[in-house]
Scaffold this active site. Sequence first.
Site, PDB file in Angstrom:
ATOM      1  CG  HIS A  90      -0.695  -7.363  -0.382  1.00  0.00           C
ATOM      2  ND1 HIS A  90      -0.644  -6.726  -1.608  1.00  0.00           N
ATOM      3  CD2 HIS A  90       0.230  -8.349  -0.436  1.00  0.00           C
ATOM      4  CE1 HIS A  90       0.269  -7.311  -2.373  1.00  0.00           C
ATOM      5  NE2 HIS A  90       0.810  -8.303  -1.697  1.00  0.00           N
ATOM      6  CG  ASP A  92      -0.638  -2.787  -1.225  1.00  0.00           C
ATOM      7  OD1 ASP A  92      -0.901  -3.774  -0.520  1.00  0.00           O
ATOM      8  OD2 ASP A  92       0.527  -2.394  -1.423  1.00  0.00           O
ATOM      9  CD  GLU A 156       3.857  -6.904   0.386  1.00  0.00           C
ATOM     10  OE1 GLU A 156       4.952  -7.464   0.596  1.00  0.00           O
ATOM     11  OE2 GLU A 156       3.459  -6.608  -0.768  1.00  0.00           O
TER      12      GLU A 156
END
Length: 454
Positions: A90, A92, A156
């Site tokens: 991920h 983020d 996430e």
Amino acid sequence: MTANPIAETVRSLMPRARTELTELVAFESVADENVAPRSECEAAANWVADALRAEDFQDVALLDTPDGSQAVYGMLPGPAGAPTVLLYAHYDVQPKLDESAWLSPPFELTERDGRWYGRGTADCKGGVVLHLLALRALKANGGVPVTVKVIVEGSEEQGTGGLERYAEEHPELLTADAIVIGDAGNFRVGLPTVTATLRGMTMIRVRIDTLEGNLHSGQFGGAAPDALAALIRVLDSLRGPDGSTVIDGLPGDAVWEGLQYPEENFRQDAKVLPGVDLPGGGTVADRIWARPAVTVVGIDCHPVAGATPSVPRTARAQVSLRVPPGQDAAEATKLLFAHIENHTPWNARVTLEQVGQGQAFQADTSSPAYASMAEAMEVAYPGQEMQTAGLGGSIPLCSTLASLYPEAEILLIGLSEPEAQIHAPNESVSPEELERLSVAEAHFLVNYARSKQA
């Protein structure tokens, strides 16, 4: 590290890896527009998409998920008849939190004492680079022997379930024989580890209201119901005398049977202040991998700066509950709600809101993929055997993928070993771990392709 062509290639690519991780870390890609502009996440997603296209991935797309975030998808076709492996990470990240606690700018990769510092270096932008390194090493040494799908999530850390719901709506997209989640970490630097269990989680907000407005504490204090005091009592009810999590009806006495976590090591890893006791009973492994754990992650009330002698009319808190394998997160949420309602004093008005949820996960460690990874880890970490551990954190997508693809073999590896201090100021990654795990992942793909042909 044992000399071999894949390892030599990965080592030669490490300067490029640092440059790419520097570029990725520079994006303040927090999936919360109250913290960072949406454009930062969009820029990070486009960076990942461009990187996949540069590696000849097909069908590269930015997927608009139901929570408003974007996930990046791409597929690299392998030889005819080869198995399919899905690689996950991920882009983020957690907010920077207390910027004054950072020794270097949080969104500027900085080398210090042999580690690379910056938000997302380990969790989980380093995971994106790990996958790229492994694939590039294979392409330079005969080609990638499997079909590879890559999915890189954009929310996430928020736990809002965008990719989970997208996968449920498009179940054919992420089908794979094996899934490598690059968002866990070794038990400690240099000890190769796969994560076999994850606690689930539920995130809720609790609001207590008692008065129409704040009141003068001299004139009304002592009889007027104090909303903050009521909230403190509610939050305190979630802990037993020894600090264990106590939620009415929720078991909290499970025992962890695998790799143990010595208390001395845990205290050092967690940076517990001298003389401060650890809360809870049982072993450290019991508490962080096998039992529920409640954490108050935020409180809203009038701040100390500018405070007046007033009885608060309202107070609010955000509470995280980690749920171990074997317990259903939805049922745990119901029990948490009921507990709070039953323990709210003075008939104060309580409002409860769920803001995130994910199920726990438990892998099948007897699968062929685990044997392939164990062999690969021995190559990347000479003289070390692969260990199996739990993880107190949550990756909600794991349970979704296990439900959608029950035949898929799911492995969790990654760069978030204890020294990485993920979610805290001064997050960092060990470049040596990045190098070794990239070698391991490359060898895993070779081994796994071979095992499926046997």
